[in-house]
Design a protein around this motif. Structure first.
Motif, short mmCIF file in Angstrom:
data_model
loop_
_atom_site.label_atom_id
_atom_site.label_comp_id
_atom_site.label_asym_id
_atom_site.label_seq_id
_atom_site.Cartn_x
_atom_site.Cartn_y
_atom_site.Cartn_z
N SER A 2 0.82 -1.20 0.00
CA SER A 2 0.00 0.00 0.00
C SER A 2 0.86 1.26 0.00
O SER A 2 1.92 1.30 0.61
CB SER A 2 -0.91 -0.01 1.23
N LYS A 3 0.36 2.27 -0.71
CA LYS A 3 1.06 3.55 -0.77
C LYS A 3 0.02 4.66 -0.66
O LYS A 3 -1.03 4.59 -1.29
CB LYS A 3 1.81 3.67 -2.09
N THR A 4 0.31 5.68 0.14
CA THR A 4 -0.59 6.83 0.21
C THR A 4 -0.05 7.93 -0.70
O THR A 4 1.15 8.01 -0.95
CB THR A 4 -0.75 7.35 1.65
N HIS A 5 -0.95 8.75 -1.19
CA HIS A 5 -0.62 9.84 -2.10
C HIS A 5 -1.16 11.14 -1.52
O HIS A 5 -2.23 11.15 -0.91
CB HIS A 5 -1.24 9.59 -3.48
N GLU A 6 -0.47 12.21 -1.76
CA GLU A 6 -0.91 13.52 -1.27
C GLU A 6 -2.09 14.06 -2.08
O GLU A 6 -2.97 14.72 -1.53
CB GLU A 6 0.25 14.53 -1.31
N ILE A 7 -2.06 13.80 -3.39
CA ILE A 7 -3.09 14.32 -4.29
C ILE A 7 -3.44 13.28 -5.34
O ILE A 7 -2.71 12.29 -5.52
CB ILE A 7 -2.64 15.63 -4.99
N ILE A 8 -4.52 13.52 -6.05
CA ILE A 8 -4.84 12.74 -7.24
C ILE A 8 -4.06 13.40 -8.37
O ILE A 8 -4.48 14.43 -8.92
CB ILE A 8 -6.35 12.73 -7.54
N ASP A 9 -2.91 12.85 -8.68
CA ASP A 9 -2.05 13.46 -9.71
C ASP A 9 -2.48 13.04 -11.10
O ASP A 9 -3.45 12.27 -11.27
CB ASP A 9 -0.57 13.14 -9.44
N SER A 10 -1.80 13.53 -12.11
CA SER A 10 -2.21 13.27 -13.50
C SER A 10 -2.11 11.78 -13.85
O SER A 10 -2.93 11.28 -14.62
CB SER A 10 -1.39 14.11 -14.48
N ILE A 47 -12.98 13.74 -11.69
CA ILE A 47 -12.01 14.32 -10.77
C ILE A 47 -12.11 15.83 -10.95
O ILE A 47 -11.88 16.34 -12.04
CB ILE A 47 -10.59 13.79 -11.04
N LEU A 48 -12.49 16.52 -9.89
CA LEU A 48 -12.71 17.96 -9.95
C LEU A 48 -11.50 18.76 -9.49
O LEU A 48 -11.42 19.96 -9.75
CB LEU A 48 -13.92 18.34 -9.10
N GLY A 49 -10.59 18.12 -8.80
CA GLY A 49 -9.40 18.79 -8.29
C GLY A 49 -8.48 17.76 -7.66
O GLY A 49 -8.79 16.57 -7.63
N PRO A 50 -7.34 18.19 -7.12
CA PRO A 50 -6.38 17.25 -6.57
C PRO A 50 -6.91 16.46 -5.37
O PRO A 50 -6.42 15.38 -5.07
CB PRO A 50 -5.20 18.11 -6.15
N ARG A 51 -7.95 16.97 -4.72
CA ARG A 51 -8.57 16.28 -3.59
C ARG A 51 -10.09 16.42 -3.61
O ARG A 51 -10.74 16.47 -2.56
CB ARG A 51 -8.02 16.78 -2.26
N ALA A 52 -10.65 16.49 -4.80
CA ALA A 52 -12.11 16.61 -4.93
C ALA A 52 -12.58 15.78 -6.12
O ALA A 52 -11.99 15.85 -7.20
CB ALA A 52 -12.52 18.07 -5.11
N VAL A 53 -13.64 15.01 -5.90
CA VAL A 53 -14.23 14.19 -6.96
C VAL A 53 -15.75 14.28 -6.85
O VAL A 53 -16.29 14.73 -5.84
CB VAL A 53 -13.77 12.71 -6.87
N ALA A 54 -16.42 13.83 -7.89
CA ALA A 54 -17.88 13.75 -7.86
C ALA A 54 -18.32 12.60 -8.76
O ALA A 54 -17.60 12.23 -9.69
CB ALA A 54 -18.51 15.06 -8.34
N TYR A 55 -19.47 12.04 -8.44
CA TYR A 55 -20.06 11.08 -9.37
C TYR A 55 -21.55 11.34 -9.49
O TYR A 55 -22.19 11.90 -8.61
CB TYR A 55 -19.74 9.63 -9.00
N GLN A 56 -22.06 10.92 -10.64
CA GLN A 56 -23.47 11.07 -10.98
C GLN A 56 -24.20 9.90 -10.33
O GLN A 56 -23.88 8.74 -10.59
CB GLN A 56 -23.57 11.01 -12.50
#
Length: 178
Positions: A2-10, A47-56
């Motif tokens: 397992s690895k943690t990430h600071e942001i949702i990168d490209s 993905i709306l931002g490095p730490r924001a997402v949304a789903y329908q």
């Protein structure tokens, strides 16, 4: 491993865009309540931002995810690689149900294609991002999307179940006539 990430990168964003489904898990505060896991698919995740997402959020068999989020906001979204290199991505966070009538509804809707089954959007502020190996996930072939509630009976049954839970009373006008 397992690895943690600071942001949702490209790189993670690109990988997410190639997945054909994801799972959403929520739970009530009560230890006697049911934990809920819902599979999701289609062109329904952004993905709306490095730490924001949304789903329908489409109409379905119930509205447990929305009920849990209204109670405590806890949510995890999981993507699994069913083809290619093995990987699992988990996005833990705090979710909010955005229903029609909410000022943010049209703003979030601009990120998604129109869908007749949209009942809400789930916005998540991501607090933990982690990946793991995914070697236990089988290789599966995607054959295509399913038909969504195309018959009046299916729509009526789905909408009646949602109204019964009481989360989306504004849907009463959506019931098809018999």
């Amino acid at each position: 491993m397992s690895k943690t990430h600071e942001i949702i990168d490209s790189e993670l964003a690109s990988w997410v865009g190639k997945q054909s489904m994801f799972l959403v898990a929520t739970a009530p505060l009560s230890p006697s309540g049911h934990i809920n896991t819902s599979p999701k698919g289609g062109d329904s995740f952004r993905i709306l931002g490095p730490r924001a997402v949304a789903y329908q959020d489409y109409t379905g068999s119930g509205a447990e995810t929305a009920a849990h989020l209204q109670e405590n906001g806890r949510i995890v979204i999981m993507f699994c690689a069913f083809n290619g290199s093995p990987r699992i991505l988990r996005l833990h966070g705090r979710g909010t149900v955005i229903k029609s009538g909410d000022g943010r509804f049209s703003e979030i809707a601009e990120h998604f294609p129109p869908h007749p089954g949209t009942r809400a959007f789930i916005h998540v502020v991501v607090t933990r991002i982690s990946t793991s190996c995914g070697h236990g996930i089988p290789l599966l072939d995607f054959r295509g999307p399913r038909d969504f509630g195309s018959t009046p009976f299916n729509r009526r049954k789905i909408i009646a179940a949602i109204i019964a839970v009481g989360l989306f009373p504004s849907m009463k006008g959506w019931l098809p006539q018999r």
